[in-house]
Enzyme design. Structure first.
Site, PDB file in Angstrom:
ATOM      1  CG  ASP A   1      10.043  -7.932   4.125  1.00 30.05           C
ATOM      2  OD1 ASP A   1       9.702  -6.878   3.568  1.00 30.05           O
ATOM      3  OD2 ASP A   1       9.517  -8.354   5.166  1.00 30.05           O
TER       4      ASP A   1
ATOM      5  CG  HIS B   1       3.939  -3.212  -0.347  1.00 27.22           C
ATOM      6  ND1 HIS B   1       3.103  -2.790   0.669  1.00 27.22           N
ATOM      7  CD2 HIS B   1       5.165  -3.432   0.246  1.00 27.22           C
ATOM      8  CE1 HIS B   1       3.764  -2.768   1.815  1.00 27.22           C
ATOM      9  NE2 HIS B   1       5.003  -3.139   1.587  1.00 27.22           N
TER      10      HIS B   1
END
Length: 317
Positions: free
Chosen positions: A156, A229
């Site tokens: 992330d 995404h």
């Protein structure tokens, strides 16, 4: 712009994390304002004290704290004061298939440290000065997952600005001089349907995120889903990619099966974060297909100089 005057809005995500949203009782404005003044004053001493108490030789707890106010809270607490230019009531966003709801919240805390005891003590002491004028809307405890990965298994924050560049993306500049070194924080809680996600083949997960799962290398656009995404969340203005400081944190109660991501974005401009969210909705970002968004609100994180003005009662003069 001076990063030393800012709260902790771009530094490391932390090992143990707590997000707390409070709602003002709004029964007695003068009492509420006084409580906030006292809290603004005492909070800075609490942070300094805890950093000293938990320091061990060359290591310390890494305590980082940011707190701020929603638009409704700002107008209620400081009705005669100027307001950050981009601070507004977040009322939710809707796309063709999905939506991002707004939820209540007047005061927001983002506390993180390498020692859970420090997080606990910080929030406990803060609460001592606010408990008579607020009630808890939400309290979420997060953690650092393996290798800094999201709970869905991917690294992330790869596209987040490097630490040396982060302040330019996180802190308000001289475009709004009364609020310089402040930041706009958007807090949003996602619940994931992990059984569905885990049922996907790794190759499909990679196409959904836009990166390889193991080594984090970005896929070619032709190998991604159209609503991957990292395509849906990429925002450009006049051909220049816009960035925010993301501090997303996994959270879970495994026994109940509740697992998700607390999306935490700090930005110099709320308009950039908002545009990113709108684009995720308009493209039906794949992450939305197995997630329920259960909260969302915008907060302004004042600089430490502005906290001092609040503490002295000078802001609303």
């Amino acid at each position: 712009m001076n990063p030393e005057k800012a709260q902790d809005v771009w530094k490391d995500v932390g090992e143990h994390v707590q997000f707390t949203v409070l709602k003002l009782n709004k029964k007695d404005p003068e009492k509420d304002r006084l409580a906030i003044q006292v809290f603004a004053d005492r909070s800075q001493a609490i942070i300094r004290s805890l950093r000293i108490r938990d320091s061990h030789l060359l290591a310390d707890s890494g305590l980082k704290v940011a707190f701020g106010f929603s638009n409704k809270a700002w107008e209620y607490l400081f009705p005669h004061a100027a307001k950050p230019k981009e601070l507004e009531n977040y009322s939710g966003l809707k796309g063709p298939k999905y939506q991002m709801p707004a939820t209540e919240g007047d005061i927001f805390f983002h506390i993180r440290a390498s020692n859970e005891a420090v997080v606990y003590e910080a929030q406990t002491q803060f609460r001592r000065f606010l408990k008579d004028v607020t009630e808890v809307v939400d309290e979420t405890k997060g953690f650092r997952y393996f290798e800094g990965r999201a709970i869905i298994g991917f690294i992330d924050g790869t596209e987040a600005p490097a630490a040396e560049d982060a302040a330019d993306y996180a802190l308000i500049g001289d475009e709004d001089p009364d609020f310089i070194n402040g930041s706009y924080a958007f807090a949003q809680k996602w619940l994931h349907h992990m059984d569905f996600w885990n049922s996907l083949k790794t190759e499909d997960q990679e196409k959904a995120v836009g990166r390889e799962k193991f080594n984090d290398l970005e896929l070619e656009d032709s190998d991604k889903f159209k609503n991957a995404h990292n395509i849906s969340s990429k925002v450009e203005i006049n051909g220049i990619e816009q960035k925010i400081i993301r501090m997303n944190v996994p959270f879970s109660d495994p026994a109940s099966g509740e697992t998700g991501t607390y999306f935490m974005g700090y930005a110099r401009h709320w308009t950039v974060t908002k545009l990113m969210l709108e684009q995720m909705l308009s493209t039906s970002d794949f992450l939305l297909s197995f997630s329920d968004i259960v909260s969302g609100q915008l907060f302004f994180i004042p600089s430490r100089d502005l906290i001092a003005k609040i503490a002295n009662g000078d802001l609303d003069q």
